[in-house]
Every structure is written in C-alpha cells, then in structure tokens.
Write a protein that holds these residues in place. Sequence first.
Motif, PDB file in Angstrom:
ATOM      1  N   GLY A 142     -43.379 -12.834  -1.269  1.00 57.09           N
ATOM      2  CA  GLY A 142     -42.555 -12.295   0.071  1.00 57.09           C
ATOM      3  C   GLY A 142     -41.406 -12.678   0.157  1.00 57.09           C
ATOM      4  O   GLY A 142     -40.930 -13.467  -0.560  1.00 57.09           O
ATOM      5  N   HIS A 143     -40.819 -11.707   0.942  1.00 53.61           N
ATOM      6  CA  HIS A 143     -39.147 -11.636   1.103  1.00 53.61           C
ATOM      7  C   HIS A 143     -38.984 -11.924   2.343  1.00 53.61           C
ATOM      8  O   HIS A 143     -39.511 -10.995   3.274  1.00 53.61           O
ATOM      9  N   GLY A 144     -38.128 -12.917   2.839  1.00 56.54           N
ATOM     10  CA  GLY A 144     -37.592 -12.771   4.268  1.00 56.54           C
ATOM     11  C   GLY A 144     -38.728 -13.290   5.316  1.00 56.54           C
ATOM     12  O   GLY A 144     -38.745 -12.775   6.235  1.00 56.54           O
ATOM     13  N   SER A 145     -39.502 -14.170   4.637  1.00 56.53           N
ATOM     14  CA  SER A 145     -40.571 -14.820   5.563  1.00 56.53           C
ATOM     15  C   SER A 145     -39.962 -15.666   6.495  1.00 56.53           C
ATOM     16  O   SER A 145     -38.941 -16.038   6.677  1.00 56.53           O
ATOM     17  N   ALA A 146     -41.001 -16.086   7.580  1.00 53.72           N
ATOM     18  CA  ALA A 146     -40.503 -17.029   8.562  1.00 53.72           C
ATOM     19  C   ALA A 146     -40.029 -18.210   8.075  1.00 53.72           C
ATOM     20  O   ALA A 146     -39.068 -18.951   8.463  1.00 53.72           O
ATOM     21  N   ALA A 147     -40.640 -18.812   6.900  1.00 55.40           N
ATOM     22  CA  ALA A 147     -40.260 -20.053   6.368  1.00 55.40           C
ATOM     23  C   ALA A 147     -38.872 -19.998   5.756  1.00 55.40           C
ATOM     24  O   ALA A 147     -38.033 -20.888   6.181  1.00 55.40           O
TER      25      ALA A 147
END
Length: 790
Positions: free
Chosen positions: A603-608
């Motif tokens: 994933g890209h730009g996740s909250a983490a």
Amino acid sequence: MALRLVADFDLGKDVLPRLRAQRALSEAAGARGCGAGAGDVLENNYESLRVLNVERNGNIIYTYKGDKGNIFFGLYDCQTRQNEHLYTFEKDLQVVSCSVNSERTLLAASLVQSTKEGRRNELQPGSKCLTLLVEIHPVNNVKVLKAVDSYIWVQFLYPYVESHPLPENHLLLISEEKYIEKYRIQVTQEDGNRVVIKNSGHLSRDRIAEDFVWAQWDMSEQRLYYIDLKKSRSILKCIQFYADESFKLVNFGCDCHQDQEKLSKHLTLCVFTNHTGSLCVCYSPKCASLEQITYSVFYIHKGHSKTFTAALRSAGSHVTKGITFLNLDYYVAVYLPGHFFHLLNIQHPDLICHSLFQTGNNEMIDMLPHSPLQSLSGCLVLDCCSGKLYRALLNQSYLLRFLWNTCLDCEKMAALHCVLSCGRGLQVLEGQIIQWVSENVSACHSFDLIQEFIIASSYWSVYPETSNVDKLLPYSSVLTWNTEIPGITLVTEDIELPLMKVHSFKGYWEKLNSNLEYVKYTKPHLHYNNSVVRREWHNLISEECSQRVVISNLEARNLEPRLTPLLQEEDNHQRLLMGLVSGLWDRSTPWLTCCFVILPSKGHGSAAEFAVFHIMTRILDATDSLCLPLPPGFHTLHTILGVHCLPLHNLLHYIDSGLLLLTETAVIRLMKDLDNTEKNEKLKFSIIGRLPPLIGQKICRLWDHPMSSNIISRNHVTRLLQNYKKQPWNSVIDKSSFRVEFLPLNYFIEILTDIESSNQDLYAVQGHDNVDAEFVEEAALKHTTVLLGL
C-alpha cells in the motif's frame, strides 16, 4: 507509587521462625526433664525482637529477651542467609547500641539497666550506661570501656572488605556528651581458635571530636559526618576512615545558618553522597504550620541550596510525622506520609522541572510505611519498628504509566528523566517510551519532546559509565524554566564552597573536588550550547566544500549551482558530525528500528506511513536545531516515505528546501522499483534534473526508458563536442553502413564516430562505459519515434 521498596531482610521471616523453632525444641526438652532453664529462649510476645545494627558487609545484628529477661544477641549473615547466636547477657538490660567486628570475635555493646517494671528506661539522671567489650570467639572476658550517665553509640570500623583477620580492631564511641573517641584494640590468637585482647588493661584511644551537635554514620563508605558549632556557626565535617591510615578529616565549612538550639531539637538532617561525587545535606525543621511545610537541600557539589515549601494536601490537616529523606542514587526522595512525595534530581538540580513533585493520595498512603525510616548507605532503608531492611528503587512501571497520564509539561519532563535514569532496561520498555514520545510529540508546549528524549536518553545511557560527561554533553534541551510547579514554591541561594582539608584526593573525594572545581571556575554556571558544535560543524563543511572545489578543478568538473547533492547512505557530512558528537546515537537507534517495524508491507500513503513520515520530519527538525547526527538509513527511509505520502509538487518543494535529502540508495530504489506510468515518469525526471550532471547520468543508466537514453546521449554528445573544431570534410558517406536513410543523423553519427576513434582517452573516465555513437543513434531514433507518436 514512584518509589518501590524491596525487602532484603525481614525479622518476621528471616529470624523469628528460627527462634520459634528453637523455643519449641527447648520446651520439649524441658518437658522431658532436661532442665527448667531450657525454656528461657524468647519471651512469648516477641516484642523485644528488634534490629540493632547493619554492618558494612551487610550482616545484621538483632537482639531479643528471654522469659527471664536475659538479653540475646544474634547475627544474620546476608551471604549464607543463616542466623548465628553471638552472646547472652544474663541480666535485664536495655540495649542502646552494639557492633561486631568483621571476624565476629569481638562484640561491643552499650546497655542501660531496665526499670523494675520491665519497661525501657529513658536514661534519667543518675542511671548508668555501660559500654562493654566482649570476647565472643570463644566466650572470654568482658571489659568495661565506659560507665557514664549518657548514651554511648558504638561502631567497629570495617576498613577491609576481605574477611582475613586484622591485627588491630578500631572501635568508635560516640557519646551523648558530644565527644567522639576511637579505641585501638589489638587481638592475639591463642590455643588454636582462642582470640583474646592484648593489653586489655589499657587500650589506646584517640579523641576525634568534641562539642558536636549532630552526627551521622555512613556504614558503606566508612565515613562519620558531624556538625561543630563554633561561635554560633555550624560547620559540617567528615572523617573518612581508611585501611592504611587512622582517619582523615574533611572540613566542608558548610554554614547551615542554624544555631545550636535549633540543631539540637526537632531536627531532621541527613547527608547523602553517591559515586558521581555529589554531596547533599537535607534539612527539615519541626513543622509548625497546618497549611504548608518547608525543607531545604544543600547541593554542596553544585554550590547552591534550595528551600522548598510544599502546600499540604488540605488546609488544616494535621501532621503527625516528620519528613523522611531517602537516598536513591541520582535522586533524593522526600515524603510526608499522606501529604506529598517528591523526587529531587541531585545530579541536575538547577531547573525545578527535572524534579518530580506529587501530592499524597491513597496509593501513596498504602505503599509507604508510616513508621520512621532510617536511610542507610546506598539505597538501603531500615524500618526500625517492623524490623525490615528495604532497598529503595524507582518504580519504572509506575513512572511509565505516569508518563501516559500526566498533563503537565513539568511532570512529563521529570518523569521522563526518572525513567531513563533507572538504566537501559528491556527493549520493550524503550519501545513504550518511543511510542509515548510519538503520540505526544505535539502535546508539550514548554519544550521539544523529541529533542528532550534524544538528549536525555543518550545522556543517561552513557552517564553511569562515563565520568564528567555532564560537563561535556547536554543532559536536557531546556536551559531555563519559568513555569511554576503547582503547590510548590522555591527559593534558591548560593552557598559557600567547602574547603576540604585532604592530603590527597582519591576515589569519591577526587570526584567531589572535580565538581567543586567546575563550579568554582565556571561561574556564572555554563550550560551546554550547541552553537559551539554548530560553528565547528559549519567550519568542517566549508573545509570539505573547499576540498571538493579543488578536486573538481583538477578533474575539470564544474558543479552547477542549485543542484541537490546525492548523499551516500552515511554521507561525508554525517561522518564529520558523528565525529563531533561521537556516541550520542549509539544507543538511540531503536527509534529508527521502530519506524521500520510499523511500516506496512503493502500500500501507498497509508495512515501508518503518514504518521511515521510526520514523526521523522519532526526528528529531522529537532536534530537539525541541536546539530545532532542521524543514524545511517534515516534519510533513505524519510525520502521513500515522502514519495509515498506527498503530492509531487510538495515532494519537490521538500527536496528543494532541504527538508528531504536525497540519498543514492533512495534514488536507485525509485529508478528501479517504480514503473513507467506518467506520474512516475514525472517524478523520475524531476529527481534526475535536480542531480549534478555526472551523478544524474549515472542514475539514468539504471532506468530503462527512452527519455533516460536521450539524457545520457545528450550528455555524451555535449562532452564530445565541447572542444570540437570543424574540419574540411572530404569523406563520402557510405550509406551501406547505416540502417536508416536519415542523412542529417547519419552525417552527425559519422562525426561522433570519428571523434571517438581518435580520442580513446574519453572512455577511461569513470562512468562513460557503454555509451558511444551507436548508442546515441539508437536513442535519437527512439526519441524521434516517441515525439512523432509512431
């Protein structure tokens, strides 16, 4: 509770079961007709069982009465955890003080006669206090040292840690009549194990002190502190007893501004030291107010004192107990049961925010004993009423919970230092602190939490092993603190530095003297300022840049201005800065590990990722302000996260402004891992365009794309033609050698081929392999095809 008391010894568990078992055996023997006196072991109520002394080797001396009033002396060996009977006085006496020598051959005891009712006598005028010296291995003579009308306190010296026999024993006698004597007792061994006193008729003695008003014994370091009053001026003195010398007098010349009447009545006074060379005198007068209480701490190693006034929990509350001072190594605990608990930072007392102040609550009332506690050397605490010997420690778990729950900046600062001063614990604990810092990074308004954590964790990790590190490196990011502490008022005063009359400084005295010299010659007090490091840092960068310019001129390479440098995983600047502040990050790298751990794998730009990118940006800003180095790999991870989290225009702005530093590892990953979508092509072109030409050309080779080949070709042609002079051209183009009928291109390629064949040295330059006229021709055709949309 911030304080944790761990019981090292308990009369009720370590002694009483043995005595009860012994009594049962004696009673059984008496029932079988073995003698009526066999039951005289211990009185039924066991109230007389109490601790008398703790010797330097950790052994504990206790006493109890038998049914007939006989006085028994016992010893608990802390190593073997076994009990040993020392001696019995077949009289009804009250024990004032006792001590045994390290070989357990001599017992010194100070006793008074009990009243007829059997209660302990308060030593009325005319009563006699006998100070006796007893040969106990085996039981031999009893010698009277003193027979006076005042209390006598006795203590054998333990100059050696080893247990080998000494030819001479030294015994201190401290009298209530305000004098201190030292007896020299020579022993000899006869008839095997028989140990007797030589010249028992006349023991040599030295008068050490007279007219003192207060004394304290440090059993671990074999020091005797006492206060002399000369012309209403109180002077703190110390006698250090060594194995190779009789004793050594240390005169601190500390004026506590108290007259004799105040010092002799209602006084709570303690002297605390630790291995770093600190010396604190804690003083509390009798509490006369129902609304507040006052105590003072003289930080002699810092050259000032602080007087604290604490508001009591509720107005009009009744104070039945006095203040208790406990030594906790780097801290002094001050508490009043049911009202307050304070942890004073004695290593860094300059700012009040480094000390923790808590108001009393039910948990505190339940955890701390209400009976008087006696603070011994180190972190040992004796509860005389219960007969328990505790080791006082800071409670890391409680302090960590307190960090999560407190809202005051001053308490966050103090609790953070308290936790870190406990030592480098498990990685789980470090991870919890890092998580707390991450979640509260914007919650502190009085200081930068990241800066404080980086500096404090680095400082407390190396401080126990490195002397004088606080004089070289910062321990806090805060230089001033003007915010008030709720419920506490503080007055700070300078005090006279002590004049130590010591023939030679060694051990503790050497460290204390070093602290005093630092205070003496650095007034006003100097605080660590990173401006010095920053100045040297910029000087080193300037020198390195100058060297790069020289090298560039030698190689005829001109770096274009406003181009973003490409850093190695640990670039030269980082290496220079690492040299200036060596070791600060050696034990702080779990932070970076934590960032890698919480990154998602897909994933890209996740909250983490957004959270970690934000934290790393704050870390970068904090370390830049402090001029501190970052661990290798930090900038690579930061850049990759920036690519995932930021729009392209923001990303490029971060790069141009220096908030994101491109590293070779990060750029190579971007070139290889990102596909050739329109968005990724813009990103790659933008990054390559920001690199110096030679570096950009090297990176371009990693990207299999027509535009990448076009950039490489343009750079190659520019280099070949920069010194090209047009010559008369007589050759005829051989069309059979070209695959495409494009005469301008064919003519241009032939020129390049001719230059290449006549200048083979061009290929010796690193980074120009596999680029030639044929490569340029193929790149030009591909680029033309792209432009024409064919």
